[in-house]
Write an enzyme that holds these catalytic residues in place. Structure first.
Site, PDB file in Angstrom:
ATOM      1  N   GLU A  55     -38.528 -11.559  60.933  1.00  0.00           N
ATOM      2  CA  GLU A  55     -37.646 -11.614  59.764  1.00  0.00           C
ATOM      3  C   GLU A  55     -37.702 -10.112  59.029  1.00  0.00           C
ATOM      4  OE1 GLU A  55     -38.836 -13.236  55.871  1.00  0.00           O
ATOM      5  OE2 GLU A  55     -40.764 -13.826  56.754  1.00  0.00           O
ATOM      6  N   LYS A 183     -46.477 -18.649  48.810  1.00  0.00           N
ATOM      7  CA  LYS A 183     -46.603 -17.487  48.036  1.00  0.00           C
ATOM      8  C   LYS A 183     -47.584 -17.707  46.878  1.00  0.00           C
ATOM      9  CE  LYS A 183     -41.950 -15.768  49.568  1.00  0.00           C
ATOM     10  NZ  LYS A 183     -40.411 -15.647  49.398  1.00  0.00           N
TER      11      LYS A 183
END
Length: 728
Positions: A55, A183
């Site tokens: 990515e 995260k």
């Protein structure tokens, strides 16, 4: 990061766990969509080499400069170290780039053109505005994907409803997402609860069920399952896709232990940065909040968070190629042969043979799939679909990048056939163009099959190693060297069944004057091909006095009793239909039985397609299997159409005839034999000893004959009705 098994030629995973879910790039490329594939990636995909996609959201939004350039370059190097090809994916000037050049990566990392963070909803707008963009995990939709941290429910999300698109994406993409948890700035507890609500399985990778907390190995929250081996992860994903589940799975990998010590310290900085964002209003700024928080955490930790972030990215990056090496399921059957497009042009009835030199005639043009290997693979697949759904067939064949190649791949996907064995070449795909007159008689045509020359042992053997099949079936029209190397590979690796269909004359010739140490397990010629094989063997072996062949034939001990039984069998009618006068005398008069017996040292089982005269099975059951086979206590019974003999080494020789089945509404004769072989392959894949018991032998031949009849009654090269043969 994700596995790209094939950007051109994949099929939906709910049909078969064979290739990565497609981004419909094969269709998009035909429509002129703005997609550019790097030549290195193109070459790897064409030759079935592992390709790992990376990515670029971390380049455009996740990391500060220059780390946002150094890290993806480092990840590409990690991928290369595993023998895989990296394909960093981003959008440059409104074009999707699969495999960024260094210049393009520099452009995204500099952020001078303010690249967008692209998820599914942003792809079309980014392209339409000819903007730059970093692809996030919710913009990929691949089979295995690795990232640092998953998006999730933001702190206070129960009020703001601020929830990452990553979670919804996991409900509609059958992807294995490898990450170090979510995260650090998110609400772990609510994220896990939301994933449970969505029905997305969460797996802790390692010895503990504790879900990792990004910078730390410990979050205080347990998940239902933990797995500590890549093969088990692969089996879990495969099982999901076998059952048609469209959701993905989260595989949470803890950060390496050496970074655990600073984890708690960094988490305190995370909490501080989040509080500051709420106080200064940044928390309400949408996509800008994440890069601000990451920058602030890096500042507060004096770069420690960045070091840990890079470490966990590299950790998850390493797991994907390992998963890739085990995630491809083995194939029950591998078919090696041609895949072609057939174009048939026929003038309308009543045109009085208007076809002539320098002229055209009104008529119809039909386009369909063909090729012996492709036909057999489709038939095998359809029978498995109907009778043995846990088995799978892979076709190994060469396909070009042209329109015909795209058509072949698209249609195979449509039928649900695995396409991961297709090898792409910058070459014209195989095409057979036939012109028929109004009566259906072949007037002429052109067949371009030169792409099959690329199917060498060097190309095929690595794929056989990958698929570990039960049975390998190959077209006897391949080059002798390719056939010899494949047969040798199967012998060395103890692949029990090998079928040589079509003419095997080339392989016989390659044996020179000695019979093989281990005969090919199965051969399925028609009467013409049987004669060709026998003539080749007679020329190169029998007349040269091959002592090993004579020794094998003498060991069969076929004396007067066998000859008397054969003569009685020959008097039986060739058909069970009332009033049938034709007999099986052709077995003796045309030397069919003699040829079938004399070829047993080369082919342990000969299943001979005799057309309207039925099927003849000739086989030599090895002594180690003979005593436990259903033939062990049987004697010849010509009335039941079989002759049994016992050799000097306790081997059992069987010769059995099966009458043909009635055919009504004959439509097509080109694919009947291929359908027969494909159906036989499916049965043998489920039980390689199916021929060793009279009942299972009868059932196997019956299924194969039914498949042939269904295709005879169909306009297709292989009848779609084979998929419902249990109901036929």
């Amino acid at each position: 990061m994700s596995v790209l098994r094939s950007l051109r030629g994949a099929k939906p995973l709910h049909r078969n766990f064979s290739t990565s879910p497609k981004l419909r790039s094969n269709i998009a490329l035909l429509k002129g969509a703005p997609i550019d594939i790097h030549p290195e990636v193109e070459d790897a995909l064409a030759h079935n080499k592992p390709v790992v996609a990376l990515e670029t959201a971390l380049v455009t939004h996740g990391l500060p400069y220059p780390s946002n350039l150094q890290v993806p370059l480092s990840l590409e190097q990690i991928v290369r170290s595993t023998g895989s090809t990296p394909a960093t994916i981003g959008i440059i000037g409104g074009r999707v780039k699969v495999g960024l050049t260094r210049e393009e990566l520099d452009r995204l990392a500099s952020r001078k053109l303010k690249p967008a963070k692209v998820s599914r909803r942003d792809i079309a707008a980014t392209i339409a505005l000819k903007a730059d963009g970093g692809m996030s995990k919710s913009g990929h939709g691949r089979r295995v994907f690795a990232t640092g941290g998953l998006g999730g429910v933001h702190r206070g999300g129960e009020n703001s409803l601020d929830i990452s698109a990553d979670l919804q994406e996991l409900t509609r993409c059958p992807v294995g997402l490898v990450s170090s948890g979510v995260k650090s700035i998110l609400d772990i507890k609510r994220t896990l609860e939301y994933l449970e609500t969505l029905g997305v399985p969460v797996i802790a990778y390692g010895e503990s069920k504790e879900f990792p907390a990004f910078f730390s190995r410990h979050s205080g929250y347990n998940v239902p399952w933990n797995i500590n081996s890549p093969s088990t992860v692969a089996n879990m994903l495969y099982t999901q896709w076998q059952f048609g589940m469209q959701n993905g799975a989260l595989i949470a990998v803890p950060i390496p232990e050496e970074y655990e010590a600073v984890g708690q310290e960094i988490q305190e900085y995370v909490n501080q940065a989040v509080l500051e964002s709420e106080q200064n209003g940044i928390s309400k700024s949408g996509k800008d909040v994440t890069p601000w928080l990451l920058d602030r955490i890096a500042e507060l930790s004096s770069g420690k968070s960045l070091t840990s972030n890079i470490a966990l990215l590299e950790s998850t990056a390493l797991l994907v190629p390992i998963l890739m090496s085990v995630i491809q399921p083995p194939a029950s059957v591998v078919v090696i042969g041609s895949a072609a497009v057939d174009i048939t042009s026929q003038e309308h009835p009543g045109t009085n043979s208007a076809l002539a030199v320098h002229s055209t005639a009104p008529g119809r043009v039909n386009l369909s799939l063909g090729g012996v290997g492709r036909n057999i693979a489709e038939a095998s697949h359809r029978i498995m679909e109907a009778k043995f759904p846990s088995l799978s067939t892979v076709l190994i064949s060469s396909v070009g990048y042209d329109a015909f190649g795209h058509l072949l791949v698209d249609k195979l996907e449509e039928y649900g056939i695995r396409t991961d064995g297709l090898i792409r070449f910058d070459h014209a795909s195989a095409v057979c163009n036939m012109v028929l007159d109004s009566q259906g008689t072949l007037v002429g045509g052109v067949a371009d099959m030169t792409i099959t020359d690329t199917m060498t042992g060097e190309v095929i053997l690595p794929l056989l190693k990958k698929y570990m099949p039960t049975i390998v079936a190959l077209d006897g029209n391949l080059y002798p060297n390719a056939i010899a190397s494949i047969v040798e590979y199967c012998e060395i690796h103890a692949i029990k069944g090998q079928i040589l269909f079509s003419s095997s004359k080339a392989w016989i010739c390659s044996q020179q004057v000695n019979i093989p140490a281990k005969p090919v397990a199965f051969c399925t010629p028609n009467l013409l091909e049987l004669g060709q094989i026998y003539d080749a063997a007679q020329t190169d072996l029998f007349e040269l006095g091959g002592s090993s062949w004579w020794s094998a034939i003498n060991s069969f001990n076929l004396g007067s009793a066998y000859r008397n039984d054969l003569e009685q069998l020959a008097r039986r009618p060739s058909s069970d239909e009332a009033g049938s006068k034709a007999t099986l005398q052709f077995l003796i008069d045309e030397g069919i039985a003699q040829k079938a017996i004399h070829l047993l040292p080369f082919f342990q089982h000969l299943i001979i397609k005799c057309g309207e005269k039925g099927v003849l099975v000739s086989m030599c059951i090895d002594p180690k299997d003979a005593s436990t086979s259903g033939w062990a206590n049987l004697r010849s019974n010509p009335q039941q159409r079989y002759v049994v003999a016992r050799g000097n080494s306790n081997e059992i020789i069987v010769l059995q005839h099966f009458p043909s089945l009635p055919v009504t509404a004959l439509e097509n004769v080109t694919g009947a034999g291929d359908s027969f072989v494909g159906a036989l392959l499916a049965t043998l894949a489920s039980d390689t000893n199916a021929l060793y018991h009279p009942t299972s032998l009868k059932n196997a031949i019956s299924t194969a004959q039914k498949a042939a009849v269904l295709t005879l009654q169909s306009h297709s090269a292989v009848s779609p009705a084979l998929s419902t043969i249990n109901k036929a």
